[in-house]
Scaffold this motif. Structure first.
Motif, PDB file in Angstrom:
ATOM      1  N   PHE A  63       0.942  -1.251  -0.060  1.00 17.83           N
ATOM      2  CA  PHE A  63      -0.025  -0.034   0.084  1.00 17.83           C
ATOM      3  C   PHE A  63       0.932   1.242  -0.169  1.00 17.83           C
ATOM      4  CE2 PHE A  63      -2.732   3.191   2.251  1.00 17.83           C
ATOM      5  CZ  PHE A  63      -3.714   3.004   1.355  1.00 17.83           C
ATOM      6  N   SER A  64       0.899   1.955  -0.910  1.00 19.49           N
ATOM      7  CA  SER A  64       1.730   3.144  -1.259  1.00 19.49           C
ATOM      8  C   SER A  64       1.920   3.961  -0.064  1.00 19.49           C
ATOM      9  CB  SER A  64       1.464   3.838  -2.609  1.00 19.49           C
ATOM     10  OG  SER A  64       0.151   4.363  -2.764  1.00 19.49           O
ATOM     11  N   GLY A  65       0.586   4.541   0.531  1.00 22.78           N
ATOM     12  CA  GLY A  65       0.222   5.503   1.802  1.00 22.78           C
ATOM     13  C   GLY A  65       1.377   5.037   2.814  1.00 22.78           C
ATOM     14  N   THR A  66       1.585   3.775   3.027  1.00 26.98           N
ATOM     15  CA  THR A  66       2.100   3.392   4.225  1.00 26.98           C
ATOM     16  C   THR A  66       3.306   2.720   3.997  1.00 26.98           C
ATOM     17  OG1 THR A  66       0.641   1.481   4.685  1.00 26.98           O
ATOM     18  CG2 THR A  66       0.079   3.701   5.711  1.00 26.98           C
ATOM     19  N   GLY A  67       3.353   2.044   2.765  1.00 32.49           N
ATOM     20  CA  GLY A  67       4.610   0.851   2.728  1.00 32.49           C
ATOM     21  C   GLY A  67       4.267  -0.370   3.189  1.00 32.49           C
ATOM     22  N   ARG A  68       3.063  -0.724   3.814  1.00 25.88           N
ATOM     23  CA  ARG A  68       2.634  -1.702   4.486  1.00 25.88           C
ATOM     24  C   ARG A  68       2.345  -2.846   3.404  1.00 25.88           C
ATOM     25  NH1 ARG A  68       1.967  -1.829   9.836  1.00 25.88           N
ATOM     26  NH2 ARG A  68       0.576  -3.369   9.898  1.00 25.88           N
ATOM     27  N   THR A  69       2.384  -4.164   3.587  1.00 25.18           N
ATOM     28  CA  THR A  69       1.885  -5.140   2.603  1.00 25.18           C
ATOM     29  C   THR A  69       0.480  -5.540   3.063  1.00 25.18           C
ATOM     30  OG1 THR A  69       4.133  -6.109   2.433  1.00 25.18           O
ATOM     31  CG2 THR A  69       2.023  -7.477   2.028  1.00 25.18           C
ATOM     32  N   VAL A  70      -0.350  -5.491   1.912  1.00 22.51           N
ATOM     33  CA  VAL A  70      -1.768  -6.028   2.110  1.00 22.51           C
ATOM     34  C   VAL A  70      -1.809  -7.237   1.287  1.00 22.51           C
ATOM     35  CG1 VAL A  70      -4.122  -5.067   1.401  1.00 22.51           C
ATOM     36  CG2 VAL A  70      -2.388  -3.551   2.270  1.00 22.51           C
ATOM     37  N   HIS A  71      -2.767  -8.149   1.912  1.00 20.85           N
ATOM     38  CA  HIS A  71      -3.254  -9.452   1.368  1.00 20.85           C
ATOM     39  C   HIS A  71      -4.732  -9.391   1.342  1.00 20.85           C
ATOM     40  CE1 HIS A  71      -4.152 -13.819   1.279  1.00 20.85           C
ATOM     41  NE2 HIS A  71      -3.935 -13.509  -0.047  1.00 20.85           N
ATOM     42  N   ASN A  72      -5.273  -8.867   0.340  1.00 21.47           N
ATOM     43  CA  ASN A  72      -6.848  -8.599   0.370  1.00 21.47           C
ATOM     44  C   ASN A  72      -7.691  -9.680  -0.300  1.00 21.47           C
ATOM     45  OD1 ASN A  72      -9.196  -7.266   1.051  1.00 21.47           O
ATOM     46  ND2 ASN A  72      -9.050  -5.929  -0.794  1.00 21.47           N
ATOM     47  N   VAL A  73      -8.452 -10.422   0.355  1.00 23.30           N
ATOM     48  CA  VAL A  73      -9.404 -11.467  -0.359  1.00 23.30           C
ATOM     49  C   VAL A  73     -10.644 -10.955  -0.467  1.00 23.30           C
ATOM     50  CG1 VAL A  73     -10.375 -13.808   0.399  1.00 23.30           C
ATOM     51  CG2 VAL A  73      -8.123 -13.025   1.274  1.00 23.30           C
ATOM     52  N   ILE A  74     -11.092 -11.300  -1.984  1.00 24.20           N
ATOM     53  CA  ILE A  74     -12.363 -10.612  -2.619  1.00 24.20           C
ATOM     54  C   ILE A  74     -13.071 -11.594  -3.038  1.00 24.20           C
ATOM     55  CG2 ILE A  74     -12.903  -8.870  -4.365  1.00 24.20           C
ATOM     56  CD1 ILE A  74      -9.296  -8.611  -3.611  1.00 24.20           C
ATOM     57  N   HIS A  75     -14.353 -11.272  -2.906  1.00 27.83           N
ATOM     58  CA  HIS A  75     -15.338 -12.029  -3.806  1.00 27.83           C
ATOM     59  C   HIS A  75     -16.050 -11.015  -4.878  1.00 27.83           C
ATOM     60  CE1 HIS A  75     -18.422 -14.998  -4.748  1.00 27.83           C
ATOM     61  NE2 HIS A  75     -19.344 -14.013  -4.635  1.00 27.83           N
ATOM     62  N   ALA A  76     -16.179 -11.611  -6.194  1.00 25.13           N
ATOM     63  CA  ALA A  76     -16.477 -10.660  -7.239  1.00 25.13           C
ATOM     64  C   ALA A  76     -17.835 -11.191  -7.796  1.00 25.13           C
ATOM     65  CB  ALA A  76     -15.523 -10.658  -8.224  1.00 25.13           C
ATOM     66  N   GLU A  77     -18.987 -10.422  -7.858  1.00 24.18           N
ATOM     67  CA  GLU A  77     -20.019 -10.723  -8.576  1.00 24.18           C
ATOM     68  C   GLU A  77     -20.343 -10.031  -9.862  1.00 24.18           C
ATOM     69  OE1 GLU A  77     -23.250 -10.689  -5.657  1.00 24.18           O
ATOM     70  OE2 GLU A  77     -22.358 -12.390  -4.655  1.00 24.18           O
ATOM     71  N   PHE A  78     -21.031 -10.496 -10.977  1.00 28.96           N
ATOM     72  CA  PHE A  78     -20.695  -9.979 -12.228  1.00 28.96           C
ATOM     73  C   PHE A  78     -22.195  -9.846 -12.579  1.00 28.96           C
ATOM     74  CE2 PHE A  78     -16.854 -11.541 -11.741  1.00 28.96           C
ATOM     75  CZ  PHE A  78     -15.786 -10.606 -11.823  1.00 28.96           C
ATOM     76  N   LEU A  79     -22.762  -9.074 -13.470  1.00 27.80           N
ATOM     77  CA  LEU A  79     -23.822  -9.196 -14.322  1.00 27.80           C
ATOM     78  C   LEU A  79     -23.207  -8.669 -15.756  1.00 27.80           C
ATOM     79  CD1 LEU A  79     -26.669  -7.261 -12.590  1.00 27.80           C
ATOM     80  CD2 LEU A  79     -26.352  -9.584 -12.513  1.00 27.80           C
ATOM     81  N   PHE A  80     -23.839  -9.693 -16.959  1.00 29.01           N
ATOM     82  CA  PHE A  80     -23.362  -9.338 -18.051  1.00 29.01           C
ATOM     83  C   PHE A  80     -24.681  -8.821 -18.873  1.00 29.01           C
ATOM     84  CE2 PHE A  80     -21.556 -13.255 -16.181  1.00 29.01           C
ATOM     85  CZ  PHE A  80     -20.205 -12.827 -16.268  1.00 29.01           C
ATOM     86  N   LYS A  81     -24.046  -7.927 -20.146  1.00 31.59           N
ATOM     87  CA  LYS A  81     -24.772  -7.403 -21.117  1.00 31.59           C
ATOM     88  C   LYS A  81     -24.238  -7.281 -22.448  1.00 31.59           C
ATOM     89  CE  LYS A  81     -27.368  -2.921 -21.905  1.00 31.59           C
ATOM     90  NZ  LYS A  81     -27.585  -1.802 -21.463  1.00 31.59           N
ATOM     91  N   ASN A  82     -24.827  -8.036 -23.494  1.00 27.33           N
ATOM     92  CA  ASN A  82     -24.203  -7.891 -24.818  1.00 27.33           C
ATOM     93  C   ASN A  82     -22.686  -8.584 -24.822  1.00 27.33           C
ATOM     94  OD1 ASN A  82     -26.415  -6.742 -25.554  1.00 27.33           O
ATOM     95  ND2 ASN A  82     -25.392  -4.510 -25.554  1.00 27.33           N
ATOM     96  N   ASP A  83     -22.363  -9.804 -24.088  1.00 24.98           N
ATOM     97  CA  ASP A  83     -21.290 -10.400 -23.940  1.00 24.98           C
ATOM     98  C   ASP A  83     -20.065  -9.771 -23.257  1.00 24.98           C
ATOM     99  OD1 ASP A  83     -22.436 -12.556 -25.510  1.00 24.98           O
ATOM    100  OD2 ASP A  83     -22.025 -11.515 -27.299  1.00 24.98           O
ATOM    101  N   LEU A  84     -20.343  -8.674 -22.560  1.00 22.95           N
ATOM    102  CA  LEU A  84     -19.548  -7.950 -21.527  1.00 22.95           C
ATOM    103  C   LEU A  84     -20.130  -7.891 -20.197  1.00 22.95           C
ATOM    104  CD1 LEU A  84     -18.714  -5.134 -24.109  1.00 22.95           C
ATOM    105  CD2 LEU A  84     -17.113  -6.986 -23.604  1.00 22.95           C
ATOM    106  N   ILE A  85     -19.198  -7.536 -19.238  1.00 22.60           N
ATOM    107  CA  ILE A  85     -19.376  -7.209 -18.062  1.00 22.60           C
ATOM    108  C   ILE A  85     -19.988  -5.951 -17.781  1.00 22.60           C
ATOM    109  CG2 ILE A  85     -18.412  -6.865 -15.504  1.00 22.60           C
ATOM    110  CD1 ILE A  85     -16.030  -8.734 -16.587  1.00 22.60           C
ATOM    111  N   SER A  86     -21.510  -5.900 -17.446  1.00 19.92           N
ATOM    112  CA  SER A  86     -22.026  -4.625 -17.086  1.00 19.92           C
ATOM    113  C   SER A  86     -22.216  -4.262 -15.633  1.00 19.92           C
ATOM    114  CB  SER A  86     -23.506  -4.772 -17.771  1.00 19.92           C
ATOM    115  OG  SER A  86     -24.320  -5.914 -17.208  1.00 19.92           O
ATOM    116  N   ARG A  87     -21.832  -5.190 -14.947  1.00 20.17           N
ATOM    117  CA  ARG A  87     -21.929  -4.888 -13.305  1.00 20.17           C
ATOM    118  C   ARG A  87     -20.874  -5.678 -12.831  1.00 20.17           C
ATOM    119  NH1 ARG A  87     -25.050  -1.397  -9.578  1.00 20.17           N
ATOM    120  NH2 ARG A  87     -23.888  -2.479  -7.546  1.00 20.17           N
ATOM    121  N   HIS A  88     -20.064  -5.159 -11.785  1.00 20.79           N
ATOM    122  CA  HIS A  88     -18.966  -5.685 -11.251  1.00 20.79           C
ATOM    123  C   HIS A  88     -18.977  -5.192  -9.604  1.00 20.79           C
ATOM    124  CE1 HIS A  88     -14.400  -6.426 -11.227  1.00 20.79           C
ATOM    125  NE2 HIS A  88     -14.893  -7.096 -10.109  1.00 20.79           N
TER     126      HIS A  88
END
Length: 158
Positions: free
Chosen positions: A84-109
């Motif tokens: 993290f550039s603001g502090t120089g501290r290491t971050v390990h972030n665990v994320i769950h992503a959900e998506f909606l699609f429109k016209n073969d592309l991601i429309s909501r993330h």
């Protein structure tokens, strides 16, 4: 493999390779993006956010898995490790992503992760003490929005 599952995999493979142009190409022009730091991005803003983050990050690593999708929606679990550039501290972030699609592309993330866990790692003691508060979350959101706005303005001048 469903085409939308392949789209998510293309997005995160590009992310691993710091290829923000391919990431941007996976997004629909009417995209809506949300996470605890950037809660309300629309259209090109999300792609520009990834460009900003990727061009500023020297040590970002991304892993992803559990990719699922059908014609309407999808999801993915991913992890980011970086300094993290603001502090120089290491971050390990665990994320769950959900998506909606429109016209073969991601429309909501929508990326979901614990703001408290993130701020505790990124900010140290301050994050541990105040990471649960809306005050700190709003402050981080304002700073992130200002940073993205400045990046977009600088990019527009070039």
């Amino acid at each position: 493999m469903h085409p939308n599952q392949a789209l998510i995999e293309r997005f995160y493979t590009a992310f691993q390779q710091k290829d923000f142009r391919t990431m941007q190409a996976c997004y629909h022009p009417d995209l809506r993006f949300s996470d605890p730091v950037f809660p309300k991005l629309k259209g090109a803003e999300a792609g520009l956010m990834w460009e900003m983050l990727l061009t500023r990050s020297a040590d970002l690593t991304i892993t992803f898995g559990n990719v699922q999708a059908d014609y309407r929606s999808g999801s993915c679990d991913w992890e980011a490790t970086y300094t993290f550039s603001g502090t120089g501290r290491t971050v390990h972030n665990v994320i769950h992503a959900e998506f909606l699609f429109k016209n073969d592309l991601i429309s909501r993330h929508d990326d979901r992760f614990s703001f408290y866990e993130w701020s505790s790692q990124a900010l140290g003691l301050t994050g541990k003490i105040l990471g649960w508060s809306r005050f700190l979350e709003k402050k981080i959101q304002r700073k992130a929005a200002d940073g993205l706005r400045n990046f977009i303005q600088k990019k527009a001048k070039n």
